[in-house]
Design a protein around this motif. Structure first.
Motif: not given
Length: 399
Positions: A306-309, A327-335, A337-344
């Motif tokens: 649930r945290k990831l999605f 309809f772009l919900l999957p792309l927002y999930y990717i966005r 995750h990228i934010y989390f990676i940038m703040h790893l």
């Protein structure tokens, strides 16, 4: 023993902000707890010459850093206020930058950021003005944009006072219309004392229930009530009674007064005091995770998933633009995750801070095994995603 420790903390805080002149030996443990609550600078007023040199040096550093930070923040606050006034931006400054002036010294009340509400029709213009001051956008949500400017400045530009999903969302309708202009200003407003108190309590309740909040939040309530003895509680209570959390607001108000007035605490109040001492200034992510684990019946996998999605209904409050393109919900999930990676690094650092604090203060038992496993899984997942992205980029560059 625990109550004795709590009483000592409260006495030290009050002696400091009231400048009673009473002093005592401060040990490392006391300093550490005050630091955990962003209050270590207050120990400067109450430390005696018997305080260990190393501890005394840390307190001195906190004290002068607090003064320096306060000076920089208030100068920036004055610049932004002047900028908005000259450019016709209707604005109300909020929280810490207002609360500071109720304490005997502004630096007694530390703050992380400057918060400001502007009229919706002025939001884009205000955003442009802030960017022109050298600020960059750090995050964007339904109710505000967070800007940063090195080395220390954080500014939150609010398009609404409270998100639609939070406590008290309806009681601030028409806030600009019932607020007054500051003396000599045409566009800078200030809330009534009653509305400021209402907002303070709604904000407190949110943090208290989501992740916990520290003793400073309750000190604010106490200092505000003591300095505003003529608040119209008929107006305040009529507003609060429209919410389903009225009894909680009453409890937190009375709790703040009981703690700092030195009244005998009942069992519930003792438990709450323990909870907020363990929570630190802004609460702990571990408190959020514990609640998530309870809701998921102890399933770490469900919480991580649930945290990831997050649900669509949750994600639109993080990314308001998603409402226009669901309809772009999957792309927002990717966005996300990228934010989390940038703040790893921030996530790993936070996890290490929890581990270190647990080792130093075993009596608090802040971090449990399930919470540590969950944080490790989240970091692991985003590390894997980060590695896959790097590998993909490397393959494109190579081939």
């Amino acid at each position: 023993m625990y109550n004795k420790i709590m009483n000592k903390l409260i006495d030290l805080i009050l002696n400091s902000i009231n400048e009673t002149g009473e002093k005592e030996k401060i040990d490392e443990s006391t300093y550490s707890i005050f630091k955990f609550h962003s209050l270590s600078h207050l120990l400067y007023n109450v430390k005696s010459n018997e305080t260990d040199k190393d501890v005394s040096a840390k307190i001195n550093e906190s004290y002068f850093k607090a003064i320096n930070r306060d000076t920089i923040q208030l100068k920036e606050y004055e610049k932004i206020e002047k900028l908005f006034e000259e450019n016709g931006i209707d604005a109300i400054f909020l929280k810490g930058c207002v609360m500071k002036y109720i304490y005997k010294e502004t630096f007694y009340r530390s703050m992380t950021d400057i918060d400001c509400l502007v009229r919706k029709e002025h939001f884009r213009k205000a955003k442009k003005l802030i960017k022109n001051m050298g600020y960059t956008v750090d995050s964007n949500s339904e109710h505000h944009i967070e800007f940063q400017k090195k080395p220390i400045m954080v500014f939150e530009l609010h398009r609404m006072l409270i998100p639609k999903v939070e406590y008290g969302k309806n009681i601030f309708d028409g806030l600009f219309e019932r607020s007054k202009l500051k003396n000599g200003m045409k566009h800078i407003y200030q809330m009534s004392d009653e509305d400021f108190y209402l907002f303070m309590m709604c904000h407190l309740l949110k943090h208290y229930y989501i992740a916990g909040t520290g003793i400073r939040s309750f000190l604010d309530v106490y200092v505000y009530l003591k300095n505003k003895p003529n608040l119209d509680f008929e107006y305040i209570n009529n507003k609060l009674k429209t919410l389903e959390y009225y009894s909680e607001f009453e409890f937190l108000k009375n709790f703040s007064l009981d703690v700092f007035d030195g009244n005998e605490l009942n069992e519930k109040e003792k438990e709450v005091l323990k909870y907020i001492i363990e929570s630190g200034t802004y609460g702990l992510h571990s408190n959020v995770i514990k609640k998530d684990l309870e809701e998921s019946k102890g399933s770490v996998f469900r919480v991580v998933f649930r945290k990831l999605f997050p649900k669509y209904s949750t994600l639109i409050h993080i990314y308001p633009s998603l409402k226009k393109v669901p309809f772009l919900l999957p792309l927002y999930y990717i966005r996300r995750h990228i934010y989390f990676i940038m703040h790893l690094k921030r996530s790993i650092g936070r996890r290490n801070d929890y581990k270190e604090y647990k080792e130093e203060h075993r009596i608090w038992n802040i971090v449990d095994t399930a919470e540590m496993k969950l944080m490790t899984m989240q970091i692991f997942v985003h590390t894997v995603v980060q590695d896959l992205i790097i590998m993909k980029i490397h393959m494109k560059l190579t081939y």
